[in-house]
Every structure is written in structure tokens, then in C-alpha cells.
Design a protein around this motif. Structure first.
Motif, PDB file in Angstrom:
ATOM      1  N   ASN A 125      19.211  24.938  24.622  1.00 45.46           N
ATOM      2  CA  ASN A 125      18.511  24.148  23.613  1.00 45.46           C
ATOM      3  C   ASN A 125      17.369  23.411  24.314  1.00 45.46           C
ATOM      4  O   ASN A 125      17.600  22.439  25.023  1.00 45.46           O
ATOM      5  CB  ASN A 125      19.457  23.161  22.934  1.00 45.46           C
ATOM      6  CG  ASN A 125      18.789  22.411  21.782  1.00 45.46           C
ATOM      7  OD1 ASN A 125      17.570  22.448  21.620  1.00 45.46           O
ATOM      8  ND2 ASN A 125      19.593  21.721  20.988  1.00 45.46           N
ATOM      9  N   VAL A 126      16.150  23.885  24.099  1.00 42.63           N
ATOM     10  CA  VAL A 126      15.003  23.316  24.813  1.00 42.63           C
ATOM     11  C   VAL A 126      14.726  21.880  24.382  1.00 42.63           C
ATOM     12  O   VAL A 126      13.991  21.156  25.059  1.00 42.63           O
ATOM     13  CB  VAL A 126      13.741  24.176  24.605  1.00 42.63           C
ATOM     14  CG1 VAL A 126      13.930  25.545  25.236  1.00 42.63           C
ATOM     15  CG2 VAL A 126      13.408  24.307  23.117  1.00 42.63           C
ATOM     16  N   ALA A 127      15.301  21.449  23.256  1.00 40.89           N
ATOM     17  CA  ALA A 127      15.118  20.079  22.809  1.00 40.89           C
ATOM     18  C   ALA A 127      16.105  19.123  23.475  1.00 40.89           C
ATOM     19  O   ALA A 127      16.083  17.924  23.208  1.00 40.89           O
ATOM     20  CB  ALA A 127      15.272  19.988  21.289  1.00 40.89           C
ATOM     21  N   GLY A 128      16.972  19.659  24.339  1.00 40.57           N
ATOM     22  CA  GLY A 128      17.980  18.832  24.998  1.00 40.57           C
ATOM     23  C   GLY A 128      17.448  18.134  26.226  1.00 40.57           C
ATOM     24  O   GLY A 128      16.244  18.004  26.439  1.00 40.57           O
ATOM     25  N   GLY A 129      18.391  17.690  27.063  1.00 44.56           N
ATOM     26  CA  GLY A 129      17.988  16.984  28.271  1.00 44.56           C
ATOM     27  C   GLY A 129      19.170  16.329  28.959  1.00 44.56           C
ATOM     28  O   GLY A 129      20.333  16.543  28.597  1.00 44.56           O
ATOM     29  N   LEU A 130      18.850  15.534  29.929  1.00 39.82           N
ATOM     30  CA  LEU A 130      19.843  14.755  30.658  1.00 39.82           C
ATOM     31  C   LEU A 130      20.014  13.430  29.930  1.00 39.82           C
ATOM     32  O   LEU A 130      19.038  12.691  29.746  1.00 39.82           O
ATOM     33  CB  LEU A 130      19.376  14.534  32.097  1.00 39.82           C
ATOM     34  CG  LEU A 130      20.253  13.708  33.013  1.00 39.82           C
ATOM     35  CD1 LEU A 130      21.604  14.375  33.206  1.00 39.82           C
ATOM     36  CD2 LEU A 130      19.562  13.505  34.351  1.00 39.82           C
ATOM     37  N   VAL A 131      21.241  13.131  29.495  1.00 39.18           N
ATOM     38  CA  VAL A 131      21.472  11.982  28.614  1.00 39.18           C
ATOM     39  C   VAL A 131      22.459  11.008  29.258  1.00 39.18           C
ATOM     40  O   VAL A 131      23.543  11.408  29.695  1.00 39.18           O
ATOM     41  CB  VAL A 131      22.018  12.443  27.249  1.00 39.18           C
ATOM     42  CG1 VAL A 131      22.196  11.242  26.327  1.00 39.18           C
ATOM     43  CG2 VAL A 131      21.087  13.470  26.614  1.00 39.18           C
ATOM     44  N   LEU A 132      22.072   9.737  29.295  1.00 35.99           N
ATOM     45  CA  LEU A 132      22.960   8.657  29.721  1.00 35.99           C
ATOM     46  C   LEU A 132      23.486   7.983  28.464  1.00 35.99           C
ATOM     47  O   LEU A 132      22.722   7.385  27.704  1.00 35.99           O
ATOM     48  CB  LEU A 132      22.201   7.659  30.593  1.00 35.99           C
ATOM     49  CG  LEU A 132      22.992   6.442  31.092  1.00 35.99           C
ATOM     50  CD1 LEU A 132      24.084   6.869  32.070  1.00 35.99           C
ATOM     51  CD2 LEU A 132      22.053   5.421  31.749  1.00 35.99           C
ATOM     52  N   LEU A 133      24.792   8.116  28.229  1.00 43.46           N
ATOM     53  CA  LEU A 133      25.416   7.556  27.031  1.00 43.46           C
ATOM     54  C   LEU A 133      26.006   6.183  27.323  1.00 43.46           C
ATOM     55  O   LEU A 133      26.631   5.976  28.371  1.00 43.46           O
ATOM     56  CB  LEU A 133      26.526   8.485  26.540  1.00 43.46           C
ATOM     57  CG  LEU A 133      26.110   9.904  26.125  1.00 43.46           C
ATOM     58  CD1 LEU A 133      27.354  10.734  25.826  1.00 43.46           C
ATOM     59  CD2 LEU A 133      25.186   9.863  24.911  1.00 43.46           C
ATOM     60  N   ASP A 134      25.805   5.235  26.407  1.00 45.06           N
ATOM     61  CA  ASP A 134      26.428   3.928  26.585  1.00 45.06           C
ATOM     62  C   ASP A 134      27.906   3.997  26.203  1.00 45.06           C
ATOM     63  O   ASP A 134      28.431   5.073  25.858  1.00 45.06           O
ATOM     64  CB  ASP A 134      25.683   2.851  25.793  1.00 45.06           C
ATOM     65  CG  ASP A 134      25.771   3.033  24.280  1.00 45.06           C
ATOM     66  OD1 ASP A 134      26.661   3.766  23.807  1.00 45.06           O
ATOM     67  OD2 ASP A 134      24.950   2.420  23.567  1.00 45.06           O
TER      68      ASP A 134
END
Length: 214
Positions: A125-134
Motif C-alpha cells: 500500500n503506497v499510501a502507508g508508512g512507518l507509524v508511531l501509535l500512541d
């Protein structure tokens, strides 16, 4: 290595070499020796090569800021105010190692790679990424794949990693650059994502917000 021990220094914005006595000056000192003015631009340091001096088994690969999530929308100051912890006269810090698949005990945050298939080791999914979740599962900081790929392509197609040693002599930090030097060419962004997914590469911030108590 033939230069031996070098006193800490850096180049200022005018290109003048000035003394810089700090324990973390190894990178600045090497850049000064190479005639490089420190800058935050996403471009190679020297003749198309990214230069990284390091003194431990940890190497900073890159330092792009998040471009989405709470951090991307509100900026680093608001991010540290909301998620940081207080130390030293009330100053706020956001620190700690954050790895994919685990939760940081201090911040309560976890890292995920959204839009990445760990079996095929490819972006799905090119709209994704590396995500830091609270701690509520909301995106506190997001580095989109588009932003990371752009940054990686500009700065890491050719990279050199130079180990160094440091010492204190007469109250002054000194540095010596040694072998073996590591040279990297033809990098693959998918390998970076795979390393992040496996916890070999991780997010280790050192954000600080000074609080004026006067």
C-alpha cells in the motif's frame, strides 16, 4: 587515521572552523576536516556521498521528520508537550527506543509498518508508512513511504560509515578516525523496511522542549 587525534571542531554557517568541545562532536569534527558545513538538507554531504561517523554499534541512518500524524500536523513542539516526560527543571523530553512489534514502557507507544507485507518483504500500500501509535492506538507520528523513499534516495544511494575513537585530553574532547571504513552502494529501500520490521533498525528520538519558568 594518519592524522592521529584531532581536537573537536566544527564549521559554522560562514565556513569558518571553530572549536567545539562536546562528547558528541565526532561527526562535526569529521565534517570540518572534509570542509563540510553542517546542514539539515536531505542531500549527500560530499561529492554525492553521505558521510556518517560513528563510535558505537549503533549508527544513525537518517533523521527525517514525520510528515503526518499528530507530529506532522502540529509540529515537534506540540508533539513533545503532549507526549514528552518532564526532567530537569520541568523541561520536556521525548526519548526512548521504539521498535516494530513492541511497546515502549515509558511512552506507551508502539511502531508499526502500515502497508508493508513481511512475508513478501514488499510495500503493498503506497499510501502507508512507518507509524508511531500512541497508547490509544492513534497515529502520533507518521513517516509516509513517499517521504521516506524520497529521503532515502537523495541521501543513501552512496554512503560511507567511518568509525572513530574519542578521548579527553586536558579537559578537551579529541577524536581519531580509524579503519575499517564501511562503504555502501546500490541500497535497497525494501531492505531498510525489512530491517525495521525485524527490529534491527529502530526509532530512537532525542527531542527536548525547554520550559521557561521565569
Amino acid at each position: 587515521q594518519n592524522k592521529g587525534w584531532i581536537s573537536g571542531k566544527r564549521m559554522n554557517s560562514q565556513g569558518k572552523i571553530v572549536p567545539y568541545n562536546a562528547p558528541n562532536a565526532g561527526g562535526y569534527t569529521f565534517e570540518a576536516c572534509m570542509g563540510i558545513i553542517p546542514n539539515g538538507r536531505a542531500e549527500p554531504d560530499w561529492m554525492g556521498w553521505e558521510l556518517k561517523a560513528f563510535t558505537s554499534n549503533r549508527i544513525t541512518l537518517m533523521t527525517p521528520e514525520p510528515d503526518a500524524g499528530y507530529y506532522g500536523v502540529h509540529g515537534v513542539g506540540s508533539f513533545v508537550q503532549r507526549f514528552g516526560h518532564a526532567r530537569e527543571q520541568g523541561d520536556l523530553y521525548f526519548t526512548g527506543i521504539h521498535k516494530c512489534g513492541s511497546t515502549n514502557a515509558r511512552t506507551g507507544m508502539s511502531m508499526i509498518l502500515y502497508g508493508y507485507n513481511e512475508e513478501t518483504k514488499r510495500i503493498i500500500n503506497v499510501a502507508g508508512g512507518l507509524v508511531l501509535l500512541d497508547s490509544y492506538g492513534e497515529p502520533a507520528a507518521v513517516w509516509t513511504f513517499a517521504k521516506l523513499i524520497e529521503h532515502w534516495g537523495k541521501k543513501h544511494a552512496h554512503a560511507v560509515y567511518i568509525p572513530y575513537q574519542k578521548r579527553i585530553m586536558n579537559g578537551e574532547y579529541q577524536y581519531r578516525y580509524v579503519n575499517p571504513v564501511k562503504v555502501g552502494e546500490g541500497t535497497d529501500f525494501n531492505k531498510f523496511l525489512n530491517a525495521f520490521n525485524n527490529g534491527v533498525v529502530f526509532y530512537d528520538p532525542a527531542n527536548k522542549l525547554f520550559i521557561n519558568n521565569k
